[in-house]
Design a protein around this motif. Structure first.
Motif, PDB file in Angstrom:
ATOM      1  N   ASP A   2       0.857  -1.362   0.098  1.00 66.82           N
ATOM      2  CA  ASP A   2      -0.265  -0.144  -0.113  1.00 66.82           C
ATOM      3  C   ASP A   2       0.619   0.920   0.420  1.00 66.82           C
ATOM      4  OD1 ASP A   2      -1.808   1.599   0.290  1.00 66.82           O
ATOM      5  OD2 ASP A   2      -2.321   1.633   2.319  1.00 66.82           O
ATOM      6  N   ASN A   4      -0.274   3.986  -0.090  1.00 69.38           N
ATOM      7  CA  ASN A   4      -0.912   5.238   1.307  1.00 69.38           C
ATOM      8  C   ASN A   4      -0.141   5.624   2.516  1.00 69.38           C
ATOM      9  OD1 ASN A   4      -3.145   6.357  -0.974  1.00 69.38           O
ATOM     10  ND2 ASN A   4      -3.222   4.348  -0.869  1.00 69.38           N
ATOM     11  N   SER A   5       0.594   3.861   2.916  1.00 70.55           N
ATOM     12  CA  SER A   5       0.914   4.287   4.004  1.00 70.55           C
ATOM     13  C   SER A   5       2.456   4.236   4.069  1.00 70.55           C
ATOM     14  CB  SER A   5       1.336   2.722   5.281  1.00 70.55           C
ATOM     15  OG  SER A   5       2.003   1.873   3.541  1.00 70.55           O
ATOM     16  N   ASP A   6       2.940   4.767   3.002  1.00 66.21           N
ATOM     17  CA  ASP A   6       4.593   5.439   3.092  1.00 66.21           C
ATOM     18  C   ASP A   6       4.244   7.001   2.959  1.00 66.21           C
ATOM     19  OD1 ASP A   6       5.419   2.581   2.672  1.00 66.21           O
ATOM     20  OD2 ASP A   6       5.664   3.602   0.555  1.00 66.21           O
ATOM     21  N   LYS A 182       7.125   9.793   4.365  1.00 69.17           N
ATOM     22  CA  LYS A 182       7.910   9.556   5.142  1.00 69.17           C
ATOM     23  C   LYS A 182       9.337   9.119   5.426  1.00 69.17           C
ATOM     24  CE  LYS A 182       3.736   6.288   7.280  1.00 69.17           C
ATOM     25  NZ  LYS A 182       4.170   5.426   7.498  1.00 69.17           N
TER      26      LYS A 182
END
Ligand code: 5GP
Ligand code: MG
Length: 188
Positions: A2, A4-6, A182
Motif C-alpha cells: 500500500d 498510502n502507508s509510506d 516518510k
C-alpha cells in the motif's frame, strides 16, 4: 503493498488540487484568448504529466501540447544541479507563445535550463505554470520571455513530496493527492 502507508501526511487532496487546476485553467484561458497566435503547452516529463493532462482540459482554447524531458535528479531527493534536455520537442515553437508546465520549481535549475532551450528555439513568449513552488529553496534566478507570466498552484513547504505525478525512485506518481513521503523511505 500500500503506497498510502509510506506517506506521512497529505498536503493537498485530489479535490483541492482539481479546484486549483480549474482556476489556473480559467486564468490561462482569459490571459491567452485575445492573442492572435494559439499557445503551445510544453510539459516537463515525467513529473508534470498528470498536472498537464488535468490543466489542458480546463483551458478553453485551441492549443498544441508537447513535452520536453530533462534529466537532473537521478534517484535521490537532492538535485545534482546540472540539468540537461534529453528529449527534444516535436512542435515548432518559433514565434509561438509557450506555456511551460512544471510539477515544481525547487532550486530553479530545471526551469532556467528549459527556458534557455525554448528561447533558443525562437519562442516569442515564455510563461510558466507550475503546480508547486518551493521558494525557500531557490538558487537560480530565471526570467520569463516576452509577455510571459508566472502561474503557480500552491506554495510548497520544504518537504520532499510524492503523488499526483511526483515520484520517489519512479514510484508513487499515481497517488491522487500530494503528500509528504516518510523520511525513513528515502533514508533507508
Ligand atoms: P529544480 O531544478 O528546480 O531544483 O528541481 C525541479 C525538479 O526537481 C522538479 O521538476 C522535480 O522533478 C524535482 N523535485 C523538486 N522537489 C521535489 C519534491 O519535493 N518531490 C519530488 N518528487 N520531486 C521534486
Ligand atoms: Mg520535474
Amino acid at each position: 503493498m500500500d503506497l498510502n502507508s509510506d506517506v506521512e501526511r497529505i498536503l493537498w487532496t485530489e479535490e483541492q488540487i482539481l479546484e486549483r487546476v480549474s482556476e489556473l485553467g480559467s486564468q490561462l484561458t482569459r490571459d491567452f484568448e485575445s492573442r492572435a497566435i494559439t499557445p503551445v503547452l510544453v510539459g516537463v516529463a515525467t513529473g508534470a504529466f498528470i498536472f498537464l493532462a488535468d490543466l489542458v482540459r480546463k483551458i478553453q482554447l485551441p492549443m498544441n501540447v508537447d513535452f520536453v524531458r530533462v534529466e537532473s535528479y537521478g534517484s535521490g531527493t537532492v538535485s545534482n544541479g546540472k540539468p540537461k534536455i534529453s528529449c527534444d520537442l516535436k512542435v515548432d515553437v518559433r514565434g509561438r507563445h509557450v506555456i511551460l508546465v512544471e510539477d515544481i520549481v525547487d532550486t530553479g535549475n530545471t526551469l532556467s535550463c528549459v527556458i534557455d532551450y525554448l528561447k533558443s528555439k525562437g519562442a516569442s513568449s515564455i510563461s510558466v505554470c507550475t503546480l508547486l513552488d518551493k521558494p525557500a529553496r531557490r538558487k537560480v534566478h530565471f526570467e520569463l520571455v516576452g509577455e510571459g507570466k508566472y502561474y503557480c498552484g500552491f506554495e510548497c513547504p520544504d518537504y520532499f513530496v510524492v503523488g499526483y505525478g511526483f515520484d520517489f525512485d519512479e514510484q508513487y506518481r499515481n497517488l491522487p493527492y500530494v503528500g509528504v513521503l516518510k523520511p525513513e523511505i528515502y533514508e533507508s
